[in-house]
Design a protein around this motif. Sequence first.
Motif, PDB file in Angstrom:
ATOM      1  N   ILE A  95      -2.672   0.199 -13.858  1.00  0.00           N
ATOM      2  CA  ILE A  95      -1.471  -0.543 -13.435  1.00  0.00           C
ATOM      3  C   ILE A  95      -1.787  -2.015 -13.153  1.00  0.00           C
ATOM      4  N   VAL A  96      -2.854  -2.266 -12.412  1.00  0.00           N
ATOM      5  CA  VAL A  96      -3.187  -3.664 -12.088  1.00  0.00           C
ATOM      6  C   VAL A  96      -3.489  -4.452 -13.361  1.00  0.00           C
ATOM      7  N   LEU A 126      -3.371 -10.681 -11.280  1.00  0.00           N
ATOM      8  CA  LEU A 126      -3.793  -9.792 -10.185  1.00  0.00           C
ATOM      9  C   LEU A 126      -5.151  -9.168 -10.488  1.00  0.00           C
ATOM     10  N   ALA A 127      -5.371  -8.811 -11.741  1.00  0.00           N
ATOM     11  CA  ALA A 127      -6.678  -8.247 -12.114  1.00  0.00           C
ATOM     12  C   ALA A 127      -7.779  -9.282 -11.859  1.00  0.00           C
ATOM     13  N   ALA A 173       7.331   2.905 -10.664  1.00  0.00           N
ATOM     14  CA  ALA A 173       8.330   1.820 -10.679  1.00  0.00           C
ATOM     15  C   ALA A 173       8.365   1.100  -9.329  1.00  0.00           C
ATOM     16  N   ARG A 174       8.183   1.848  -8.249  1.00  0.00           N
ATOM     17  CA  ARG A 174       8.161   1.206  -6.919  1.00  0.00           C
ATOM     18  C   ARG A 174       6.921   0.312  -6.791  1.00  0.00           C
ATOM     19  N   ILE A 175       5.807   0.797  -7.316  1.00  0.00           N
ATOM     20  CA  ILE A 175       4.574  -0.006  -7.255  1.00  0.00           C
ATOM     21  C   ILE A 175       4.729  -1.279  -8.087  1.00  0.00           C
ATOM     22  N   THR A 176       5.244  -1.137  -9.305  1.00  0.00           N
ATOM     23  CA  THR A 176       5.314  -2.325 -10.173  1.00  0.00           C
ATOM     24  C   THR A 176       6.351  -3.322  -9.652  1.00  0.00           C
ATOM     25  N   ALA A 177       7.373  -2.840  -8.952  1.00  0.00           N
ATOM     26  CA  ALA A 177       8.309  -3.794  -8.328  1.00  0.00           C
ATOM     27  C   ALA A 177       7.559  -4.671  -7.326  1.00  0.00           C
ATOM     28  N   GLU A 221       0.790  -1.234   0.000  1.00  0.00           N
ATOM     29  CA  GLU A 221       0.000   0.000   0.000  1.00  0.00           C
ATOM     30  C   GLU A 221       0.828   1.292   0.000  1.00  0.00           C
ATOM     31  N   PRO A 222       1.952   1.377   0.737  1.00  0.00           N
ATOM     32  CA  PRO A 222       2.617   2.691   0.836  1.00  0.00           C
ATOM     33  C   PRO A 222       2.950   3.356  -0.510  1.00  0.00           C
ATOM     34  N   PRO A 223       3.547   2.659  -1.493  1.00  0.00           N
ATOM     35  CA  PRO A 223       3.807   3.382  -2.742  1.00  0.00           C
ATOM     36  C   PRO A 223       2.524   3.750  -3.495  1.00  0.00           C
ATOM     37  N   ILE A 224       1.444   3.006  -3.240  1.00  0.00           N
ATOM     38  CA  ILE A 224       0.158   3.351  -3.876  1.00  0.00           C
ATOM     39  C   ILE A 224      -0.379   4.655  -3.283  1.00  0.00           C
ATOM     40  N   VAL A 225      -0.224   4.815  -1.982  1.00  0.00           N
ATOM     41  CA  VAL A 225      -0.624   6.074  -1.336  1.00  0.00           C
ATOM     42  C   VAL A 225       0.228   7.226  -1.870  1.00  0.00           C
TER      43      VAL A 225
END
Lengths: 195, 195
Positions: free
Chosen positions: A158-159, A165-166, A116-120, A88-92
Amino acid sequence: MRVRWALEEIGQPYDVSLVPMARLKDPSHLARNPFGQIPTYEDSDVTLFESGAIILLLVQQHSGLAPKDAEGRARAIMWMFAALNTVEPPIVELEQADLTETDKSWYGEHRAAITARITARLDALSAWLGDREWLEGAFSAGDLMMVMVLRRLDGTGIVEQYPNLAAFVARGVARAAYRRAFAAQLAVFEESKTA
Amino acid sequence: MRVRWALEEIGQPYDVSLVPMARLKDPSHLARNPFGQIPTYEDSDVTLFESGAIILLLVQQHSGLAPKDAEGRARAIMWMFAALNTVEPPIVELEQADLTETDKSWYGEHRAAITARITARLDALSAWLGDREWLEGAFSAGDLMMVMVLRRLDGTGIVEQYPNLAAFVARGVARAAYRRAFAAQLAVFEESKTA
């Protein structure tokens, strides 16, 4: 929605009190929720803030949100922490950038770094999930929390880059308990608009 | 350090296996820790990642990390979630900015925005703590986690703006269990330097 969905999964009735945005910093609210957030949970024994803590209490008090065996329970709870503290943190951060930085010259550059942080994280999550239905065996509070966290990315596309994941999110929101919670949440918004 | 400290508080012996940075993405590590992070916890029954989940398991299995009554336990666990999901994320953002954005023209502006998010959380935390010794009654895993999260700000001068939070951190790191954990952690670093 997170707590509502959990309450619907375990079939426990509940009442909702809305807290207007303007009252979030009122001393009476801060006494129950020191960071001036929502939700706050109250039963006859305890008052709690932090949706993770509230849902964990429900996991411990009721069946339906985690396996009964100790190992399975610990791993379900582990995924709640992974959702809240790792995914959650990079999504926020992305939400914050999209809310407060669109007029900055560096918005695009910063947004790319956050993405990039989220996709990692999602690369790792997608690799773990593989063709599993849920993160571990049967549906649990860990899946509930992860689905809710991934839903924060709705509209970003992104998802959708991760078909498994989707599909995981789609399975989550197709659950009867999710749909009951969503309908109840929507009814509150409609009512408050009319009021 | 978080898990070490918790293990020292409950007086449980443990062994440590180091994971070299270069091995964090190895399939054998990812099988135990899908996000390629540390720590991973293993006992005879379960393998867990996420320090919050590991410490919660120790809370449930041993005394010394939370009150025995249900309300006190729930509130101690609530503060673990508050530390990890409400207080820590903007602190991680600051670390990222300090690591990756110092050469950007917008570093100062972005850093100020992140700092404002951190101080908003610490204003609330400081107001809650007041002149309490710990967040709720006796020392708990909630205090442990909050102290460790606040320690991530060491060197920034931010916690020092809140004398009661600085004193709270000082009380945490003065605990015998913290000092044992810190000495053990340091010994590992010294050993790995020599090796």
